[in-house]
Motif scaffolding. Sequence first.
Motif, PDB file in Angstrom:
ATOM      1  N   ALA A  99       4.884   8.720  46.721  1.00 45.31           N
ATOM      2  CA  ALA A  99       4.420   7.352  46.922  1.00 45.31           C
ATOM      3  C   ALA A  99       5.547   6.365  47.229  1.00 45.31           C
ATOM      4  CB  ALA A  99       3.652   6.883  45.688  1.00 45.31           C
ATOM      5  N   ILE A 100       6.734   6.572  46.664  1.00 48.35           N
ATOM      6  CA  ILE A 100       7.825   5.625  46.883  1.00 48.35           C
ATOM      7  C   ILE A 100       8.952   6.305  47.652  1.00 48.35           C
ATOM      8  CG2 ILE A 100       7.267   4.172  44.897  1.00 48.35           C
ATOM      9  CD1 ILE A 100       9.402   5.578  43.316  1.00 48.35           C
ATOM     10  N   TRP A 101       9.757   5.515  48.311  1.00 50.61           N
ATOM     11  CA  TRP A 101      10.778   6.088  49.189  1.00 50.61           C
ATOM     12  C   TRP A 101      12.087   6.387  48.491  1.00 50.61           C
ATOM     13  CZ3 TRP A 101      15.240   3.293  49.753  1.00 50.61           C
ATOM     14  CH2 TRP A 101      15.193   1.966  49.397  1.00 50.61           C
ATOM     15  N   TRP A 102      12.411   5.749  47.361  1.00 49.36           N
ATOM     16  CA  TRP A 102      13.681   6.015  46.695  1.00 49.36           C
ATOM     17  C   TRP A 102      13.506   7.195  45.728  1.00 49.36           C
ATOM     18  CZ3 TRP A 102      10.900   1.532  45.808  1.00 49.36           C
ATOM     19  CH2 TRP A 102      10.367   1.380  44.544  1.00 49.36           C
ATOM     20  N   PRO A 103      14.567   7.943  45.503  1.00 50.28           N
ATOM     21  CA  PRO A 103      14.439   9.119  44.643  1.00 50.28           C
ATOM     22  C   PRO A 103      14.255   8.745  43.174  1.00 50.28           C
ATOM     23  CG  PRO A 103      16.703   8.845  45.359  1.00 50.28           C
ATOM     24  CD  PRO A 103      15.891   7.810  46.075  1.00 50.28           C
ATOM     25  N   THR A 104      13.342   9.414  42.547  1.00 48.06           N
ATOM     26  CA  THR A 104      13.111   9.248  41.111  1.00 48.06           C
ATOM     27  C   THR A 104      13.244  10.620  40.473  1.00 48.06           C
ATOM     28  OG1 THR A 104      10.741   9.578  41.350  1.00 48.06           O
ATOM     29  CG2 THR A 104      11.537   7.309  41.481  1.00 48.06           C
ATOM     30  N   VAL A 105      12.702  10.788  39.307  1.00 47.76           N
ATOM     31  CA  VAL A 105      12.736  12.088  38.645  1.00 47.76           C
ATOM     32  C   VAL A 105      11.828  13.058  39.405  1.00 47.76           C
ATOM     33  CG1 VAL A 105      10.868  11.544  37.021  1.00 47.76           C
ATOM     34  CG2 VAL A 105      12.589  13.226  36.405  1.00 47.76           C
ATOM     35  N   SER A 106      12.256  14.311  39.486  1.00 47.46           N
ATOM     36  CA  SER A 106      11.452  15.318  40.183  1.00 47.46           C
ATOM     37  C   SER A 106      10.761  16.224  39.174  1.00 47.46           C
ATOM     38  CB  SER A 106      12.338  16.153  41.112  1.00 47.46           C
ATOM     39  OG  SER A 106      13.197  16.977  40.357  1.00 47.46           O
ATOM     40  N   ALA A 107       9.770  16.960  39.650  1.00 49.35           N
ATOM     41  CA  ALA A 107       9.065  17.914  38.783  1.00 49.35           C
ATOM     42  C   ALA A 107      10.027  18.994  38.292  1.00 49.35           C
ATOM     43  CB  ALA A 107       7.892  18.532  39.535  1.00 49.35           C
ATOM     44  N   ASP A 108      11.006  19.349  39.120  1.00 52.78           N
ATOM     45  CA  ASP A 108      12.007  20.340  38.716  1.00 52.78           C
ATOM     46  C   ASP A 108      12.878  19.826  37.567  1.00 52.78           C
ATOM     47  OD1 ASP A 108      13.506  22.805  39.004  1.00 52.78           O
ATOM     48  OD2 ASP A 108      15.095  21.553  39.847  1.00 52.78           O
ATOM     49  N   GLU A 109      13.245  18.548  37.612  1.00 53.29           N
ATOM     50  CA  GLU A 109      14.037  17.967  36.522  1.00 53.29           C
ATOM     51  C   GLU A 109      13.245  17.971  35.213  1.00 53.29           C
ATOM     52  OE1 GLU A 109      16.864  14.526  37.720  1.00 53.29           O
ATOM     53  OE2 GLU A 109      15.115  14.425  39.051  1.00 53.29           O
ATOM     54  N   ILE A 110      11.948  17.741  35.305  1.00 49.21           N
ATOM     55  CA  ILE A 110      11.107  17.778  34.100  1.00 49.21           C
ATOM     56  C   ILE A 110      11.074  19.199  33.552  1.00 49.21           C
ATOM     57  CG2 ILE A 110       8.746  17.489  33.264  1.00 49.21           C
ATOM     58  CD1 ILE A 110       9.080  14.803  34.504  1.00 49.21           C
ATOM     59  N   GLU A 111      10.957  20.177  34.413  1.00 49.64           N
ATOM     60  CA  GLU A 111      10.945  21.581  33.972  1.00 49.64           C
ATOM     61  C   GLU A 111      12.273  21.953  33.321  1.00 49.64           C
ATOM     62  OE1 GLU A 111       9.571  25.130  33.018  1.00 49.64           O
ATOM     63  OE2 GLU A 111       8.303  23.689  34.080  1.00 49.64           O
ATOM     64  N   ARG A 112      13.386  21.469  33.862  1.00 42.77           N
ATOM     65  CA  ARG A 112      14.708  21.786  33.301  1.00 42.77           C
ATOM     66  C   ARG A 112      14.919  21.196  31.912  1.00 42.77           C
ATOM     67  NH1 ARG A 112      18.745  19.906  37.480  1.00 42.77           N
ATOM     68  NH2 ARG A 112      16.965  19.093  38.576  1.00 42.77           N
ATOM     69  N   GLU A 113      14.164  20.160  31.551  1.00 44.88           N
ATOM     70  CA  GLU A 113      14.283  19.595  30.211  1.00 44.88           C
ATOM     71  C   GLU A 113      13.864  20.587  29.126  1.00 44.88           C
ATOM     72  OE1 GLU A 113      12.593  15.776  29.375  1.00 44.88           O
ATOM     73  OE2 GLU A 113      13.149  14.990  31.341  1.00 44.88           O
ATOM     74  N   PHE A 114      13.152  21.630  29.500  1.00 42.79           N
ATOM     75  CA  PHE A 114      12.653  22.605  28.530  1.00 42.79           C
ATOM     76  C   PHE A 114      13.513  23.863  28.456  1.00 42.79           C
ATOM     77  CE2 PHE A 114       9.156  19.843  29.379  1.00 42.79           C
ATOM     78  CZ  PHE A 114       8.521  19.724  28.162  1.00 42.79           C
ATOM     79  N   HIS A 115      14.635  23.881  29.174  1.00 45.48           N
ATOM     80  CA  HIS A 115      15.510  25.050  29.179  1.00 45.48           C
ATOM     81  C   HIS A 115      16.886  24.684  28.634  1.00 45.48           C
ATOM     82  CE1 HIS A 115      12.617  27.370  31.496  1.00 45.48           C
ATOM     83  NE2 HIS A 115      12.472  26.311  32.277  1.00 45.48           N
ATOM     84  N   ASP A 116      17.275  25.346  27.561  1.00 45.43           N
ATOM     85  CA  ASP A 116      18.600  25.143  26.991  1.00 45.43           C
ATOM     86  C   ASP A 116      19.622  25.943  27.784  1.00 45.43           C
ATOM     87  OD1 ASP A 116      17.459  23.605  25.024  1.00 45.43           O
ATOM     88  OD2 ASP A 116      17.429  25.213  23.534  1.00 45.43           O
ATOM     89  N   GLN A 117      20.855  25.468  27.793  1.00 43.40           N
ATOM     90  CA  GLN A 117      21.937  26.193  28.446  1.00 43.40           C
ATOM     91  C   GLN A 117      22.350  27.349  27.538  1.00 43.40           C
ATOM     92  OE1 GLN A 117      25.464  23.889  29.147  1.00 43.40           O
ATOM     93  NE2 GLN A 117      26.414  25.482  30.365  1.00 43.40           N
ATOM     94  N   VAL A 118      22.293  28.547  28.065  1.00 40.57           N
ATOM     95  CA  VAL A 118      22.670  29.740  27.307  1.00 40.57           C
ATOM     96  C   VAL A 118      23.975  30.264  27.888  1.00 40.57           C
ATOM     97  CG1 VAL A 118      21.966  32.055  26.621  1.00 40.57           C
ATOM     98  CG2 VAL A 118      20.254  30.262  26.882  1.00 40.57           C
TER      99      VAL A 118
END
Length: 177
Positions: A99-118
């Motif tokens: 809907a908007i032209w400037w970059p915001t948070v992506s669905a991939d960034e939301i998914e990465r919030e659930f993965h810890d760095q191992v």
Amino acid sequence: MFGFEDNLLHKLARFTHVFTANSMQERFWPVHAPQVGHALELMLHDESTVGQTFELYGPTNYSMAELSELVEREIVKNRTPLNIPKFIAKPAAYYLNKAIWWPTVSADEIEREFHDQVIDPTAKTFKDLGIEKTPEVTDLIFEYLKGYRKSAYYDLPPMTEKERREEKKYLHVLDDQ
């Protein structure tokens, strides 16, 4: 990675950081970006590193909530992000980006919030490149985020841990006389 104009500390310091999907529980090892650049330079000029995998990570493990607390302390602001469930946040991020032209948070960034760095304990690290000391986030956060402070607090130096404990002991009362 954190550093000058990074997308970690600055993202947490901006006023737009108001939503999270995992209650900021993601855990990772922030590493100083110039240190990674130095390691890449060493790998480029060393023939013995060809075909090998290195894991370059910082000295301390943080949750996003802990890092956000450090950022808020340095910029002298208190904010509480709103937690949105993943099943709502991912589609909302997708349609918001359409809907908007400037970059915001992506669905991939939301998914990465659930993965810890191992970290793989057998992987090669900074030490295998001869780099012994990597900077801590707490050592450099003041220099990187000073511009986010309000003008009333801009010139204040970073508080030491001892000063923070001492400040909590006293009640400050203004005298009108």
